[in-house]
Scaffold this motif. Sequence first.
Motif, PDB file in Angstrom:
ATOM      1  N   GLY A  10       0.481  -1.026  -0.184  1.00 54.60           N
ATOM      2  CA  GLY A  10       0.404  -0.210   0.085  1.00 54.60           C
ATOM      3  C   GLY A  10       0.843   1.193  -0.010  1.00 54.60           C
ATOM      4  N   LEU A  11       0.144   2.343   0.075  1.00 50.55           N
ATOM      5  CA  LEU A  11       0.836   3.883  -0.010  1.00 50.55           C
ATOM      6  C   LEU A  11       1.100   4.303   1.643  1.00 50.55           C
ATOM      7  CD1 LEU A  11       1.598   6.451  -0.794  1.00 50.55           C
ATOM      8  CD2 LEU A  11      -0.453   7.041  -1.263  1.00 50.55           C
ATOM      9  N   VAL A  12       2.008   4.150   1.955  1.00 54.02           N
ATOM     10  CA  VAL A  12       2.843   5.031   3.423  1.00 54.02           C
ATOM     11  C   VAL A  12       3.431   5.801   3.156  1.00 54.02           C
ATOM     12  CG1 VAL A  12       1.557   2.647   4.423  1.00 54.02           C
ATOM     13  CG2 VAL A  12       4.155   2.798   3.453  1.00 54.02           C
ATOM     14  N   GLN A  13       3.389   6.646   5.025  1.00 54.94           N
ATOM     15  CA  GLN A  13       4.523   7.778   4.695  1.00 54.94           C
ATOM     16  C   GLN A  13       5.393   7.431   5.703  1.00 54.94           C
ATOM     17  OE1 GLN A  13       2.132  10.326   7.329  1.00 54.94           O
ATOM     18  NE2 GLN A  13       1.634  11.608   5.100  1.00 54.94           N
ATOM     19  N   ALA A  14       7.036   7.710   4.638  1.00 59.70           N
ATOM     20  CA  ALA A  14       8.158   7.512   5.331  1.00 59.70           C
ATOM     21  C   ALA A  14       7.773   7.235   7.291  1.00 59.70           C
ATOM     22  CB  ALA A  14       9.405   8.666   5.097  1.00 59.70           C
ATOM     23  N   GLY A  15       9.247   6.709   7.832  1.00 59.72           N
ATOM     24  CA  GLY A  15       8.264   6.565   9.183  1.00 59.72           C
ATOM     25  C   GLY A  15       8.167   5.673   9.396  1.00 59.72           C
ATOM     26  N   ASP A  16       6.673   4.888   8.755  1.00 54.94           N
ATOM     27  CA  ASP A  16       5.437   4.538   8.976  1.00 54.94           C
ATOM     28  C   ASP A  16       5.922   3.180   9.291  1.00 54.94           C
ATOM     29  OD1 ASP A  16       2.574   6.176   7.646  1.00 54.94           O
ATOM     30  OD2 ASP A  16       3.747   6.339   9.364  1.00 54.94           O
ATOM     31  N   SER A  17       5.677   1.578   9.427  1.00 53.26           N
ATOM     32  CA  SER A  17       5.527   0.265   9.610  1.00 53.26           C
ATOM     33  C   SER A  17       4.625  -0.326   8.610  1.00 53.26           C
ATOM     34  CB  SER A  17       5.568  -0.217  10.508  1.00 53.26           C
ATOM     35  OG  SER A  17       6.572   0.226  11.627  1.00 53.26           O
ATOM     36  N   LEU A  18       4.401  -0.882   8.024  1.00 54.28           N
ATOM     37  CA  LEU A  18       3.390  -1.688   7.204  1.00 54.28           C
ATOM     38  C   LEU A  18       4.418  -3.728   7.417  1.00 54.28           C
ATOM     39  CD1 LEU A  18       2.176  -0.993   4.920  1.00 54.28           C
ATOM     40  CD2 LEU A  18       3.049  -1.243   3.132  1.00 54.28           C
ATOM     41  N   TRP A  36      11.294 -12.999   0.380  1.00 50.28           N
ATOM     42  CA  TRP A  36      11.120 -11.361  -0.196  1.00 50.28           C
ATOM     43  C   TRP A  36      12.426 -11.238  -0.782  1.00 50.28           C
ATOM     44  CZ3 TRP A  36       6.219 -10.528  -0.457  1.00 50.28           C
ATOM     45  CH2 TRP A  36       5.537 -11.477   1.293  1.00 50.28           C
ATOM     46  N   LEU A  37      12.061 -10.812  -2.587  1.00 52.01           N
ATOM     47  CA  LEU A  37      12.626  -9.537  -2.771  1.00 52.01           C
ATOM     48  C   LEU A  37      11.569  -8.577  -3.486  1.00 52.01           C
ATOM     49  CD1 LEU A  37      13.799 -12.896  -3.341  1.00 52.01           C
ATOM     50  CD2 LEU A  37      15.244 -11.759  -4.743  1.00 52.01           C
ATOM     51  N   ARG A  38      12.437  -7.872  -4.126  1.00 55.39           N
ATOM     52  CA  ARG A  38      12.063  -6.103  -4.400  1.00 55.39           C
ATOM     53  C   ARG A  38      12.452  -5.691  -6.035  1.00 55.39           C
ATOM     54  NH1 ARG A  38      13.842  -1.897   0.343  1.00 55.39           N
ATOM     55  NH2 ARG A  38      15.934  -1.861  -0.707  1.00 55.39           N
ATOM     56  N   GLN A  39      11.691  -5.232  -6.137  1.00 57.39           N
ATOM     57  CA  GLN A  39      11.743  -4.760  -7.954  1.00 57.39           C
ATOM     58  C   GLN A  39      11.581  -2.976  -7.607  1.00 57.39           C
ATOM     59  OE1 GLN A  39      11.235  -7.548 -11.179  1.00 57.39           O
ATOM     60  NE2 GLN A  39      12.695  -6.516 -11.909  1.00 57.39           N
ATOM     61  N   THR A  40      12.679  -2.130  -8.674  1.00 57.76           N
ATOM     62  CA  THR A  40      11.615  -0.975  -8.745  1.00 57.76           C
ATOM     63  C   THR A  40      11.736  -0.900 -10.595  1.00 57.76           C
ATOM     64  OG1 THR A  40      14.298  -0.202  -8.393  1.00 57.76           O
ATOM     65  CG2 THR A  40      12.358   0.795  -6.957  1.00 57.76           C
ATOM     66  N   GLY A 113       5.874 -15.066  -6.910  1.00 54.49           N
ATOM     67  CA  GLY A 113       4.544 -14.208  -6.238  1.00 54.49           C
ATOM     68  C   GLY A 113       4.029 -13.047  -7.322  1.00 54.49           C
ATOM     69  N   GLN A 114       2.995 -12.897  -7.437  1.00 50.04           N
ATOM     70  CA  GLN A 114       2.564 -11.103  -8.271  1.00 50.04           C
ATOM     71  C   GLN A 114       3.350 -10.580  -8.065  1.00 50.04           C
ATOM     72  OE1 GLN A 114      -0.174 -12.871  -5.565  1.00 50.04           O
ATOM     73  NE2 GLN A 114      -0.585 -11.067  -5.391  1.00 50.04           N
ATOM     74  N   GLY A 115       3.480 -10.645  -6.500  1.00 51.27           N
ATOM     75  CA  GLY A 115       3.948  -9.012  -6.440  1.00 51.27           C
ATOM     76  C   GLY A 115       2.825  -8.029  -5.566  1.00 51.27           C
ATOM     77  N   THR A 116       3.362  -7.825  -4.860  1.00 49.29           N
ATOM     78  CA  THR A 116       2.374  -6.344  -4.305  1.00 49.29           C
ATOM     79  C   THR A 116       3.226  -4.772  -4.694  1.00 49.29           C
ATOM     80  OG1 THR A 116       1.307  -6.242  -2.232  1.00 49.29           O
ATOM     81  CG2 THR A 116       3.473  -6.970  -1.606  1.00 49.29           C
ATOM     82  N   GLN A 117       2.381  -4.099  -4.586  1.00 50.31           N
ATOM     83  CA  GLN A 117       3.595  -3.155  -4.776  1.00 50.31           C
ATOM     84  C   GLN A 117       3.476  -2.028  -2.875  1.00 50.31           C
ATOM     85  OE1 GLN A 117       5.045  -1.163  -7.639  1.00 50.31           O
ATOM     86  NE2 GLN A 117       5.987   0.506  -5.830  1.00 50.31           N
ATOM     87  N   VAL A 118       4.307  -1.221  -3.149  1.00 49.74           N
ATOM     88  CA  VAL A 118       4.584  -0.846  -1.512  1.00 49.74           C
ATOM     89  C   VAL A 118       5.453   1.076  -1.770  1.00 49.74           C
ATOM     90  CG1 VAL A 118       6.321   0.226   0.700  1.00 49.74           C
ATOM     91  CG2 VAL A 118       5.438  -2.417  -0.379  1.00 49.74           C
ATOM     92  N   THR A 119       4.660   1.807  -1.712  1.00 50.18           N
ATOM     93  CA  THR A 119       4.840   3.728  -2.075  1.00 50.18           C
ATOM     94  C   THR A 119       5.324   3.553  -0.518  1.00 50.18           C
ATOM     95  OG1 THR A 119       3.787   2.801  -4.290  1.00 50.18           O
ATOM     96  CG2 THR A 119       4.098   4.912  -3.107  1.00 50.18           C
ATOM     97  N   VAL A 120       5.784   4.072  -0.483  1.00 43.69           N
ATOM     98  CA  VAL A 120       6.770   5.702   0.138  1.00 43.69           C
ATOM     99  C   VAL A 120       6.708   6.543   0.060  1.00 43.69           C
ATOM    100  CG1 VAL A 120       7.948   5.495   2.299  1.00 43.69           C
ATOM    101  CG2 VAL A 120       7.731   2.982   1.481  1.00 43.69           C
ATOM    102  N   SER A 121       5.749   7.359   0.935  1.00 42.90           N
ATOM    103  CA  SER A 121       5.919   9.242   0.762  1.00 42.90           C
ATOM    104  C   SER A 121       6.464   9.298   1.317  1.00 42.90           C
ATOM    105  CB  SER A 121       3.974   9.772   0.258  1.00 42.90           C
ATOM    106  OG  SER A 121       3.328   9.851   1.156  1.00 42.90           O
ATOM    107  N   SER A 122       7.145  11.077   0.737  1.00 43.10           N
ATOM    108  CA  SER A 122       8.322  11.968   1.889  1.00 43.10           C
ATOM    109  C   SER A 122       7.502  12.221   2.394  1.00 43.10           C
ATOM    110  CB  SER A 122       9.407  12.266   1.033  1.00 43.10           C
ATOM    111  OG  SER A 122       8.665  12.842   0.145  1.00 43.10           O
TER     112      SER A 122
END
Length: 122
Positions: A10-18, A36-40, A113-122
């Motif tokens: 999901g979309l979270v702010q910097a400093g948050d947890s998920l 777990w692996l991640r990709q941009t 897996g199909q992947g899940t989006q993590v977005t961290v806003s500043s």
Amino acid sequence: QVQLVESGGGLVQAGDSLRLSCAASGRTFSSYTMGWLRQTPGKEREFVASINWGGTYYGDSLKGRFTISRDNAKNTVYLQMNNLKPEDTAVYYCAAKRTPAIATMSALWDYWGQGTQVTVSS
């Protein structure tokens, strides 16, 4: 054959947890190394963490903020992410492999897996 389904992005702010979850099919879940692996965009998949009967292993600079765990009774692996930073923004993939050897390269993992989006806003 193992099927993996991620959730929790999901979309979270910097400093948050998920916390990400990955539910796996199959009766031999406990024998698999899970990771777990991640990709941009435009980059190769980056190793985040893995776990098996031998313990846990983390990518450089992630240990301390990220924690991988698993519940074999629920066929589920988790990734707890704390103090998130904008540079953690990525698609996070759950992966499984049949052997216990540490594998930081994406080509060494057997199932995805199909992947899940993590977005961290500043």
